[in-house]
Design a protein around this motif. Sequence first.
Motif, PDB file in Angstrom:
ATOM      1  N   PHE A   1       3.481 -21.689 -21.350  1.00 28.12           N
ATOM      2  CA  PHE A   1       2.659 -20.524 -21.039  1.00 28.12           C
ATOM      3  C   PHE A   1       1.925 -19.978 -22.251  1.00 28.12           C
ATOM      4  O   PHE A   1       0.748 -19.620 -22.169  1.00 28.12           O
ATOM      5  CB  PHE A   1       3.562 -19.419 -20.453  1.00 28.12           C
ATOM      6  CG  PHE A   1       3.503 -19.348 -18.957  1.00 28.12           C
ATOM      7  CD1 PHE A   1       3.437 -18.120 -18.313  1.00 28.12           C
ATOM      8  CD2 PHE A   1       3.513 -20.492 -18.189  1.00 28.12           C
ATOM      9  CE1 PHE A   1       3.399 -18.043 -16.926  1.00 28.12           C
ATOM     10  CE2 PHE A   1       3.468 -20.424 -16.810  1.00 28.12           C
ATOM     11  CZ  PHE A   1       3.412 -19.194 -16.172  1.00 28.12           C
ATOM     12  N   TYR A   2       2.601 -19.895 -23.377  1.00 31.05           N
ATOM     13  CA  TYR A   2       1.997 -19.215 -24.518  1.00 31.05           C
ATOM     14  C   TYR A   2       0.741 -19.918 -24.991  1.00 31.05           C
ATOM     15  O   TYR A   2      -0.262 -19.292 -25.334  1.00 31.05           O
ATOM     16  CB  TYR A   2       3.000 -19.098 -25.668  1.00 31.05           C
ATOM     17  CG  TYR A   2       4.191 -18.240 -25.345  1.00 31.05           C
ATOM     18  CD1 TYR A   2       5.430 -18.484 -25.919  1.00 31.05           C
ATOM     19  CD2 TYR A   2       4.087 -17.183 -24.457  1.00 31.05           C
ATOM     20  CE1 TYR A   2       6.521 -17.709 -25.626  1.00 31.05           C
ATOM     21  CE2 TYR A   2       5.180 -16.397 -24.158  1.00 31.05           C
ATOM     22  CZ  TYR A   2       6.396 -16.659 -24.745  1.00 31.05           C
ATOM     23  OH  TYR A   2       7.477 -15.897 -24.458  1.00 31.05           O
TER      24      TYR A   2
ATOM     25  N   ASP B   1      -1.960 -19.469 -22.496  1.00 30.01           N
ATOM     26  CA  ASP B   1      -2.511 -18.115 -22.634  1.00 30.01           C
ATOM     27  C   ASP B   1      -3.429 -18.024 -23.833  1.00 30.01           C
ATOM     28  O   ASP B   1      -4.489 -17.397 -23.786  1.00 30.01           O
ATOM     29  CB  ASP B   1      -1.378 -17.091 -22.782  1.00 30.01           C
ATOM     30  CG  ASP B   1      -0.575 -16.944 -21.512  1.00 30.01           C
ATOM     31  OD1 ASP B   1       0.572 -16.470 -21.593  1.00 30.01           O
ATOM     32  OD2 ASP B   1      -1.103 -17.304 -20.436  1.00 30.01           O
TER      33      ASP B   1
ATOM     34  N   TRP C   1      -7.259 -20.022 -15.613  1.00 28.96           N
ATOM     35  CA  TRP C   1      -5.957 -19.949 -16.282  1.00 28.96           C
ATOM     36  C   TRP C   1      -5.091 -21.108 -15.812  1.00 28.96           C
ATOM     37  O   TRP C   1      -4.411 -21.775 -16.614  1.00 28.96           O
ATOM     38  CB  TRP C   1      -5.284 -18.609 -15.988  1.00 28.96           C
ATOM     39  CG  TRP C   1      -3.990 -18.493 -16.732  1.00 28.96           C
ATOM     40  CD1 TRP C   1      -3.811 -17.944 -17.960  1.00 28.96           C
ATOM     41  CD2 TRP C   1      -2.720 -19.000 -16.334  1.00 28.96           C
ATOM     42  NE1 TRP C   1      -2.508 -18.068 -18.356  1.00 28.96           N
ATOM     43  CE2 TRP C   1      -1.813 -18.707 -17.375  1.00 28.96           C
ATOM     44  CE3 TRP C   1      -2.255 -19.657 -15.200  1.00 28.96           C
ATOM     45  CZ2 TRP C   1      -0.475 -19.058 -17.316  1.00 28.96           C
ATOM     46  CZ3 TRP C   1      -0.911 -20.010 -15.145  1.00 28.96           C
ATOM     47  CH2 TRP C   1      -0.037 -19.714 -16.189  1.00 28.96           C
TER      48      TRP C   1
ATOM     49  N   GLU D   1       8.291 -15.395 -20.457  1.00 27.37           N
ATOM     50  CA  GLU D   1       6.912 -15.865 -20.584  1.00 27.37           C
ATOM     51  C   GLU D   1       5.994 -15.168 -19.603  1.00 27.37           C
ATOM     52  O   GLU D   1       4.861 -14.814 -19.929  1.00 27.37           O
ATOM     53  CB  GLU D   1       6.864 -17.376 -20.336  1.00 27.37           C
ATOM     54  CG  GLU D   1       7.513 -18.175 -21.440  1.00 27.37           C
ATOM     55  CD  GLU D   1       7.812 -19.581 -20.992  1.00 27.37           C
ATOM     56  OE1 GLU D   1       8.690 -19.762 -20.140  1.00 27.37           O
ATOM     57  OE2 GLU D   1       7.162 -20.490 -21.489  1.00 27.37           O
TER      58      GLU D   1
ATOM     59  N   THR E   1       2.834 -12.820 -20.607  1.00 29.61           N
ATOM     60  CA  THR E   1       1.496 -13.142 -20.109  1.00 29.61           C
ATOM     61  C   THR E   1       0.879 -11.955 -19.386  1.00 29.61           C
ATOM     62  O   THR E   1      -0.275 -11.591 -19.632  1.00 29.61           O
ATOM     63  CB  THR E   1       1.565 -14.337 -19.154  1.00 29.61           C
ATOM     64  OG1 THR E   1       2.220 -15.415 -19.797  1.00 29.61           O
ATOM     65  CG2 THR E   1       0.176 -14.760 -18.729  1.00 29.61           C
TER      66      THR E   1
END
Lengths: 430, 268, 571
Positions: A50-51, A54, A351, A380, A384
Motif C-alpha cells: 500500500f505505501y 500510495d 489508485w 496500512e 492511506t
Amino acid sequence: MRPIMRPGQFFWVVVAGLSTLVLLALIAYLEQLKEGLGVTGLNQRVSWGFYISDMVFFIGVSYGGAMTSAILRLTNAPWRAPLSRLAETMAVMSVLVGAVFPLIDMGRPERMIYLFRYGQVGSPVLWDVIAVTTYLTAGAVFLYLPLIPDIAACRDRLGPAAGRVREFLYDRLALGWHGTPAQKHVLEWGTTVVAIVIIPLAVSVHSVLAFLFGVTSRPAWDSTILAPYFVLAAMFSGVATVILVTAAFRWAYHLEAYIEEKHFKYLAYIMMTLGAGYGYFMFAEYLTEGYKMHQGPGSILELLLVGRLAPFMWLFGVGGLIVPILLVALPWTRNVAGISVAALAVVLAMWLKRFLIVVPGLAQPLMPSSVVIYWPSRVEIAITLGAAAAIPLLMMLFFRLFPIISIFEIEEIAATDTTHHEEAAIGAAG
Amino acid sequence: MPISRRELLQALGAVAVFVLTGEVGWSTMRDVNSQPAIAAPPAPGGDVPKEQHQWAAVVDLRRCDGCTYCTDACQTTHFLPKEMEWIKIYEVQDTNGNRFFMPRLCMQCENPPCLKVCPVAATFKSSEGVILVNQDRCIGCRLCMAACPYEARYFNFRQPPRPPKSFDNPMPEFPVPQRKGTVGKCVLCVHYVDQGKLPACVEACPMGALYIADLNTRVMTNSSGETYEMSRYLSENDGFRLKEELNTSPRVWYVAGHGQTIEGQHWS
Amino acid sequence: MRMRKLAVIIAALVALTLTLSASGSARAESPVGGRTPALLRGVTLTDQAAGQATVTLSAKLSADDGTPARGEQVVFYELSSVFGERLMTLGSAMTDATGTASLPYEPTWKGQHTVVVRYGGDSEYTPAQTTFRFQSTAPPHVHQNAQFGLATPRKWAPLGAGLAVLGVWGVLGLVLVRTVLGITAAAPATAPATAFWTSRRSFRQVSLGPALLSPLVLALAALTAAALFVGLVLPRTHGSEAGLAAPAAVSDANGVQSDVLAAQVVPTAPSAGTDAQSGRVLAARVVQSIPAFSTDEEGNLTPNSPDLPAAVAVVNDHIFVLDTNHGRVLTVTADGQLARTFESDPDGQTSVAHALAMTTHEGEIYVAAPLFGNIVQLSTAGHVDGVIQPLLPKAALPFQPAGIAVTEQGDIWLSDPGNHRVVLVSGSGVLRATIARATAASGSEGFDTPGGIALDGSGRLWVVDIGNHDIKEYSSQGTFVSAIGHDQLSMPQDVAVDGSGRVFVTDRALREIRVFGSDGAFLGSIGKSDGAAGGPSDSGLQYPSGIEISGDRLFVMDRLSGLFVFQLEAP
C-alpha cells in the motif's frame, strides 16, 4: 474573501472529520514505529504494498496542478483562471503527502538523514528524493508567486480585522506589492519561468518513480514504456483530481459564480484525451506481451486479465476508463455532476491501477515458487485513508489564509480579454 | 549591467549546498567494486593471505535431497526467524516433468543489482567479493529486495529473536543479532571462511551438495572433505549459473545431473 | 567368482623404475592377495622456469620389477590449506605405454606445492601412492571480476544528470531571488515601508536588465559546479571512501596473521650450527605401517580409508586413528585393516569433523572437536560417553583446539592456536587455568601458535609452539619451565613423552620425528635417511602429525602416508 473571515459551521464539521482520519493514521503509524513493518500485510516476497502504491498515486495526482496551471498558462488558455489556485494548492499538498510515504515505508525512518549524508547517485531512491524535493520547491514557488497579489489584496482589504498574526503574515508575504507595472513585470517573468521549469520537472518526478521499478529485472516492471506510462497516468489521475477538488470546493464554498460548467467540460475533455492515451499505452503493452506470452510477462498478464487479480483489473478498466469516457462523451451526462462522478471513478480506479502495478510485480515469483498473496492490514488502510484526508484538510486550512480564486490571474486575463464574467469576479472578490 | 552581489552569492550558495551533499554520494558511487577493507579475523591457516581470497560457492544438484539442514544451520548460526531463509531450498519441476531440489543462497554477484540501487551504500562488496549489508546504515527502503533477481534478500519486519549470549557488536561479516527494519541476507559466512572453516550451510549438508570455493586458489570443498580444483570440476561437470542472461555474473555455480534442467522450466 | 585367481594366472610381472630428482617416494608392498605390487613415483616437473603458468604433473606406474603398467587410472591431488588441510583433487589421467600419466596444472599460488598421486589398484596391481613437492614461482592467480560494456558512459552519466539538477535549482533560486527583490524594490515610495525590507535597500542595486542576465548566472553556476566536482570529487575517487562506519577491528589481527603465515609458508631449516647433530638417527624400527588409503579387491577405495588423519591414540594395545576430514574414529583390526568405530553425527554436538587432536585417559578416548569447540568422550567401542563444553572467556576467534591432554585428576589441557593460549578445564568444562595472554608471544611470555600437547610422567605439560618453532615445558600448575628445540625444529606438529622423559616431536617440514631430552638436548631423529635435510625418507614420512607413545612403542600418524608404529630401543 468570505471563507477567510467567517467559515461556516459546515467547515468545522468537515475539518473535524478529516482531522479524525488523519489522527487515526498517526496512531496507526505510531504502532508501526513501535512494532516494525510487521504490522503491515507485507511479507518477504511482496515487500512493497500500500505505501508504495500510495506514494506513486499521491505524487501522481499532483501532476494535475502542473497540468492545469502551468500548461494552460503557457498555452494562454483564458478559462484556467479560477481553477489555477485550487490546482496549484492541490499539487503542493499532494506532493507533500506523497513524499511522506517513502518515509512511512522505510524500515528505519530515523535514518532519513543518511539519504543526504551517504546518498548514492546511482540509486533510484536518491533520484526520487532529489526529484521530489525539487518539484516540491518548484511547486511551492509556483504557488507562492501568483499568490503575492492576492496576499496584497488581503492585506489591503482585510487589514487589521484579520487579526494581528494574519496582518503580520500578509504584510511580510506580500513583499510590498502594490501592482506597479515594474512589479507586475517581474512577477510575470518569474511565474512564466517557473511554469516552464515545472513541466519537465513534473515529468522527471514521475519518470524517476517509474525508474524505481524499471531498474529491476522483474517481468512486470522490466518494460521500457514504464516511464511514459507513469507520466501519462499521473497526468490522467491528476486532472481527474483537479476536477474532483474543484467540484468539491465549488460546492462547499459556493463558487458557482466563478467556476462554471464550461470549466468542467474543458477539464473533462482533457481528462478524456489523457484517458484515451493511457488506454493506448496499456493496449500497446498488453498486445506485445500477450502476443508472445513469454514466461514472466505472460504469467502476469494472465494473473491480471483472467487470474486472481482479474476482478480488480477489470474494475479498473471498466470503472476507470470506459465509464468515465462514456460519461464525458455522452451529452446527457456531460455536466458538473456527471463529470464529477467520472473524475471520482478515475481517481479511485487509478489508485487501484497503481496497486496492480506494484504488487503483482512482487507477487510474481522470480524463483520456482508460487504467487504470493498480499492483504493490507488495518494499519496500512488507516494510513492511506489518513493521507487521502490530509490533502483536503491541508487545502481547507490553506484557504483559511489565502483566497481560493486567484485574483491576480483573473485580472491578468481581464487585461487581455474583457468579459463580464471576469469583471464581475473582480468586483465580487472584494 | 551589474548583477547584484546578493543574487550571485545566493545562486552560488544553492549550487554549493547541492555540490557538497551530492559529492559524497558521487564519489562513493564511482566504483562499486572498490570498498574500504573491513577488518575481519585472520585465518590461522592458509598459504594465501586473507585478502587474496575471492569467495564463491558451488552447488551439486545431483546430491541435494531437500532435507533443509542447511537452512536450519544458517538460521541457528545467525539467530534468524523462521521466515528468513538466507539459503532456501526450492522444489523444482522442469519441463520434462522431473522433480528435484535446488538450494539457493546469495549469488554474491560481481555485478550486483542490489548494490547498485542501494541509496545509502549500506550494501557493499567486501575485498573478497562477498556482498555484505551494513545494518547500521540500512534505511529499510527494500529497493534491493525488489531488484534482486534471485529473491535472496530478506527484511526484518519485526524485532528479530535475541541470541542467548550477548553479541554486542554485530558487524556486516557476522550480522548477529539482526536489526529490526533492515535487510539481511546470506553473507557466505565470511566470519567462518576467513578462519578456514566452512559456512554453516556447507558444513551442515549431510550429502556434501554444497561447496565453498576460492576463486583465487581455485579450491572448492564440502562438508565431506571432498576437495576439487574448481576449473576442472566445473568444466567436467558442465557447471552453469542461474539467470546468466541478466549479466549479474553470480559466483554460485550449479552442477546438474541427468533429469535436472534449470532452463525452460515453469516457474510461476 | 574370484578375480584373484584369474589375475594370478594372467598377470605378468611388470617392473617399474622411476628416476627423478628431488622428491619422490614410493611404498613397495609385498604381494597382497596375489596382486602385483605396484610402484608409483612422481616425475620431475618440467618447465619450471620463473613465471611459467602451467606445469605438467606426471607419475609413473610400474610393477616392482620395472615393467610399466599402462592403461591404469591414477588420480592427482594437491594439499591445500585454504579450508583446513584437505587433499584437493586436481584430476585423473591414464597411464600410457611407458606407464606415465600426466596432468597439466596451473598452480594458483606461489611457493610450496605438495602433490599426492594415488593409484587405487585393481585385480592386477596393488594400490600405490606417491608424494612429491615443487615450488611455483609464477605469480599467484588473481580472479578478475566480470566487466561489462558501456562502463564509461554509465560512470559519467550521473554527472550530467547532477549538473542538470543543479541547473534547475539555480533557476529556481534565481527566480525567487529576483522576484522577491524585484517586487519589494519596485514598491511605490508612498507605501508604508516596513523595517525589514527597507534596511536592505541601501546596498541593493537591482536591475531588471534583459533576459541575458539569467543565462549568464546559469552559466556561472554550471561552471562553478563543474569546477567543484572536478576539484573535490575526482581526487577522492582514487582513495577509499571513509563514509562507512567501520565495525570494531580485531585488535591484534594483523600481527597474528603475518606471524602465522611465516610459519606456514616458509619452513625454516635448522641453523647451520647443529647440522652435525641433526644427522644423528635414533634407533627405531618400523613394526607396523598402515597406509592412509586402501582399496578392496576390485580396486575401489575402501569405505574406511581415512582422509588426512591427524591423530592417533592407543588404549590397551588397541590403536585408534582420528579420520579428520571424515569426522570419524577408526580402529586398527587384528589383521591390520582399518575399521569404523565412531561416525560423527553431522549436525550434532558430537561431531568430530576436522578434529586434529585425540588422547586417551582411563580407557576412554577424548577428541578435541573444533566444530563446536568441545571435547567428545568416546568409549573404545565408539559410544559417546560424554560431551564436555569448555567454558572459556570470550576471545577474538572461536575456540578450535589443536591439542589435548588429560591429567591424572581428570582435568583437561587444551591448546587454542587461534587465541595463542593453552587452557586447563575441569572434567565438566569449568576453566581452571590459562597459560598466556591472547596475543602472539615467545619464550616465557607465551605462544605464537600452540599445537599438540602432552603430559609426561610427572604431570608436566609439553606444548608444541608452531610459530616459535619450539617446545615449551610447563609445570603441572602452569608455570613456565623451559623452551627446548628452538634450533632443531621447523614446523613441529605434535609432541609425546616416553617413560624415560624423552620428548618426541613430529616435524612436518623436516618430515621426521625429532627426539630431545627433557633438558633440551637433541638426541636424534627418526624417519630420515642419511641424505640431506628434507631428502627422501625411507620410512615414507610425508606429513607426520599426531604422535603417541605406549610402552616402548611409538605411534606416528602421517596424514598422507598413514600410520607408523616404531619399536623404540631403550635409551
